[in-house]
Design a protein around this motif. Sequence first.
Motif, PDB file in Angstrom:
ATOM      1  N   VAL A 209     -70.340  84.986   9.951  1.00  0.00           N
ATOM      2  CA  VAL A 209     -71.177  85.421  11.039  1.00  0.00           C
ATOM      3  C   VAL A 209     -71.822  87.140  10.571  1.00  0.00           C
ATOM      4  O   VAL A 209     -72.478  87.514  10.814  1.00  0.00           O
ATOM      5  CB  VAL A 209     -71.259  84.855  12.589  1.00  0.00           C
ATOM      6  CG1 VAL A 209     -72.579  85.245  13.003  1.00  0.00           C
ATOM      7  CG2 VAL A 209     -71.779  83.036  12.350  1.00  0.00           C
ATOM      8  N   ALA A 210     -71.032  87.028  10.420  1.00  0.00           N
ATOM      9  CA  ALA A 210     -71.083  88.571  10.890  1.00  0.00           C
ATOM     10  C   ALA A 210     -70.678  89.001   9.680  1.00  0.00           C
ATOM     11  O   ALA A 210     -71.936  90.760   8.990  1.00  0.00           O
ATOM     12  CB  ALA A 210     -69.322  89.855  11.221  1.00  0.00           C
TER      13      ALA A 210
ATOM     14  N   GLY B 251     -64.429  89.227  14.366  1.00  0.00           N
ATOM     15  CA  GLY B 251     -65.601  88.648  13.209  1.00  0.00           C
ATOM     16  C   GLY B 251     -66.255  90.237  12.858  1.00  0.00           C
ATOM     17  O   GLY B 251     -66.304  90.769  12.149  1.00  0.00           O
ATOM     18  N   GLU B 252     -66.560  90.740  14.005  1.00  0.00           N
ATOM     19  CA  GLU B 252     -67.684  92.118  13.806  1.00  0.00           C
ATOM     20  C   GLU B 252     -66.585  93.337  13.436  1.00  0.00           C
ATOM     21  O   GLU B 252     -67.142  93.711  12.611  1.00  0.00           O
ATOM     22  CB  GLU B 252     -68.507  91.945  15.320  1.00  0.00           C
ATOM     23  CG  GLU B 252     -69.530  90.971  15.598  1.00  0.00           C
ATOM     24  CD  GLU B 252     -69.715  90.804  16.616  1.00  0.00           C
ATOM     25  OE1 GLU B 252     -69.614  91.728  17.473  1.00  0.00           O
ATOM     26  OE2 GLU B 252     -71.023  90.040  17.429  1.00  0.00           O
TER      27      GLU B 252
ATOM     28  N   SER C 284     -56.576  88.981  20.310  1.00  0.00           N
ATOM     29  CA  SER C 284     -57.323  88.078  20.372  1.00  0.00           C
ATOM     30  C   SER C 284     -56.886  86.935  20.952  1.00  0.00           C
ATOM     31  O   SER C 284     -56.154  86.113  20.325  1.00  0.00           O
ATOM     32  CB  SER C 284     -58.628  87.689  19.395  1.00  0.00           C
ATOM     33  OG  SER C 284     -59.339  86.878  18.918  1.00  0.00           O
TER      34      SER C 284
ATOM     35  N   TYR D 201     -65.197  81.376  10.883  1.00  0.00           N
ATOM     36  CA  TYR D 201     -67.102  81.587  10.816  1.00  0.00           C
ATOM     37  C   TYR D 201     -67.631  82.861  11.156  1.00  0.00           C
ATOM     38  O   TYR D 201     -68.547  83.506  10.840  1.00  0.00           O
ATOM     39  CB  TYR D 201     -67.110  79.842  12.344  1.00  0.00           C
ATOM     40  CG  TYR D 201     -68.511  80.010  12.187  1.00  0.00           C
ATOM     41  CD1 TYR D 201     -69.566  79.031  11.816  1.00  0.00           C
ATOM     42  CD2 TYR D 201     -68.803  80.739  14.004  1.00  0.00           C
ATOM     43  CE1 TYR D 201     -70.816  79.693  12.204  1.00  0.00           C
ATOM     44  CE2 TYR D 201     -70.292  80.674  14.484  1.00  0.00           C
ATOM     45  CZ  TYR D 201     -71.160  80.195  13.651  1.00  0.00           C
ATOM     46  OH  TYR D 201     -72.679  80.518  14.166  1.00  0.00           O
ATOM     47  N   GLU D 202     -67.016  83.089  12.556  1.00  0.00           N
ATOM     48  CA  GLU D 202     -66.857  84.655  13.653  1.00  0.00           C
ATOM     49  C   GLU D 202     -67.183  85.692  12.105  1.00  0.00           C
ATOM     50  O   GLU D 202     -67.887  86.720  12.187  1.00  0.00           O
ATOM     51  CB  GLU D 202     -66.229  85.429  14.770  1.00  0.00           C
ATOM     52  CG  GLU D 202     -66.114  83.801  15.759  1.00  0.00           C
ATOM     53  CD  GLU D 202     -67.798  84.240  16.092  1.00  0.00           C
ATOM     54  OE1 GLU D 202     -68.635  84.672  15.630  1.00  0.00           O
ATOM     55  OE2 GLU D 202     -67.639  82.688  17.254  1.00  0.00           O
TER      56      GLU D 202
ATOM     57  N   LEU E 272     -62.173  78.306  13.247  1.00  0.00           N
ATOM     58  CA  LEU E 272     -63.404  79.747  14.838  1.00  0.00           C
ATOM     59  C   LEU E 272     -63.294  81.114  13.697  1.00  0.00           C
ATOM     60  O   LEU E 272     -64.161  81.622  14.410  1.00  0.00           O
ATOM     61  CB  LEU E 272     -62.802  79.025  15.852  1.00  0.00           C
ATOM     62  CG  LEU E 272     -63.155  79.623  16.635  1.00  0.00           C
ATOM     63  CD1 LEU E 272     -62.795  78.776  17.936  1.00  0.00           C
ATOM     64  CD2 LEU E 272     -63.202  81.464  17.344  1.00  0.00           C
ATOM     65  N   TYR E 273     -62.190  81.762  13.404  1.00  0.00           N
ATOM     66  CA  TYR E 273     -62.366  83.050  13.207  1.00  0.00           C
ATOM     67  C   TYR E 273     -63.121  84.384  11.424  1.00  0.00           C
ATOM     68  O   TYR E 273     -63.913  84.695  11.579  1.00  0.00           O
ATOM     69  CB  TYR E 273     -60.714  83.670  13.531  1.00  0.00           C
ATOM     70  CG  TYR E 273     -60.388  83.972  14.771  1.00  0.00           C
ATOM     71  CD1 TYR E 273     -60.844  85.213  15.096  1.00  0.00           C
ATOM     72  CD2 TYR E 273     -59.409  83.116  15.305  1.00  0.00           C
ATOM     73  CE1 TYR E 273     -60.151  85.123  17.218  1.00  0.00           C
ATOM     74  CE2 TYR E 273     -59.472  83.330  17.132  1.00  0.00           C
ATOM     75  CZ  TYR E 273     -59.357  84.339  17.399  1.00  0.00           C
ATOM     76  OH  TYR E 273     -59.272  84.516  18.892  1.00  0.00           O
TER      77      TYR E 273
ATOM     78  N   CYS F 261     -66.307  79.663   4.804  1.00  0.00           N
ATOM     79  CA  CYS F 261     -66.768  80.600   5.653  1.00  0.00           C
ATOM     80  C   CYS F 261     -66.692  81.528   3.827  1.00  0.00           C
ATOM     81  O   CYS F 261     -67.063  82.818   4.119  1.00  0.00           O
ATOM     82  CB  CYS F 261     -66.598  80.879   6.347  1.00  0.00           C
ATOM     83  SG  CYS F 261     -65.919  79.845   7.762  1.00  0.00           S
TER      84      CYS F 261
ATOM     85  N   PRO G  43     -63.102  86.569  19.952  1.00  0.00           N
ATOM     86  CA  PRO G  43     -63.029  85.683  19.169  1.00  0.00           C
ATOM     87  C   PRO G  43     -64.616  86.232  18.003  1.00  0.00           C
ATOM     88  O   PRO G  43     -64.869  87.141  16.675  1.00  0.00           O
ATOM     89  CB  PRO G  43     -63.524  84.315  18.538  1.00  0.00           C
ATOM     90  CG  PRO G  43     -62.628  84.100  19.663  1.00  0.00           C
ATOM     91  CD  PRO G  43     -63.112  84.727  20.520  1.00  0.00           C
ATOM     92  N   ARG G  44     -65.249  86.854  18.981  1.00  0.00           N
ATOM     93  CA  ARG G  44     -66.807  86.765  18.254  1.00  0.00           C
ATOM     94  C   ARG G  44     -66.672  88.595  18.042  1.00  0.00           C
ATOM     95  O   ARG G  44     -67.329  89.067  16.317  1.00  0.00           O
ATOM     96  CB  ARG G  44     -68.285  87.004  18.802  1.00  0.00           C
ATOM     97  CG  ARG G  44     -68.639  88.035  18.283  1.00  0.00           C
ATOM     98  CD  ARG G  44     -70.622  86.573  18.729  1.00  0.00           C
ATOM     99  NE  ARG G  44     -70.050  85.289  17.871  1.00  0.00           N
ATOM    100  CZ  ARG G  44     -71.759  84.287  17.693  1.00  0.00           C
ATOM    101  NH1 ARG G  44     -72.390  84.690  18.398  1.00  0.00           N
ATOM    102  NH2 ARG G  44     -71.314  83.445  17.268  1.00  0.00           N
TER     103      ARG G  44
END
Length: 240
Positions: free
Chosen positions: A157-158, A96-97, A131, A153-154, A150-151, A28, A92-93
């Motif tokens: 993505v963000a 990340g944001e 979280s 990856y978020e 998982l985190y 990531c 999580p999403r």
Amino acid sequence: MVPPVRFVLMRPRNAENLGAAARALKNCGLSDWVWVTPEVEDLGPARRLAVHAEDVLDAARRADTLEEAVADCVWVVGTSSRKVEGKRRLPPRAVGEELVSRAAQGTVAVVFGDERSGLTNAEVERCHDLSAVPTAPEQPSINLAQAVLLYAYEVRVATLAASAPPPAPLPVAATDAELAQVESALDTALGAGGFLVDEVPGRTALRDLFSPLRRSRLTRKEARLWLAALHTLRKKLTPG
């Protein structure tokens, strides 16, 4: 640009988890992480799992306390399923944001507890927010390396979303009046072609035929093209 996001692992016990976590971070585009009082001495198993991420594994910093690990951080979120008054519980999403957003102000951190008991009460209190992953109740806990992935990856993505170019402006949509013109032209063309000769009052067939066009949200350009095509068709079908 990689945002200043730090992953903090409290008392990691399993070398394989460290190796898999190193690989996840590199997947990531991340590399800032801290092990607080790690209980791993032999990193041989970690190296076997840190495929092409040995540099991230070797770059891990050590700290004696959570306070030391996050002293320079402007926002710290802990991974815990506990509910604590005054602390938000973010998915999580959202984490990340917010990590990427707050990283514009300084280094931010996400904290993971040890594989057996997670974060202590004092560590939970030290975090600004919490979280948890919305797992199935039959198996609520997640492996440490999987949680890191998982985190991470978020965050990835963000980060990509924040750096993406602005979307192209939407084309001008057809107005209701313009759609009505298209519907009227379709009515005329179908009548000229004999399709609506036996149509019952209320024009049920016409409504059914035009309904997909209305749902498609025609642009003004598309509506004008439909009008031109239907007018040409009507001329061909109308004698004289």
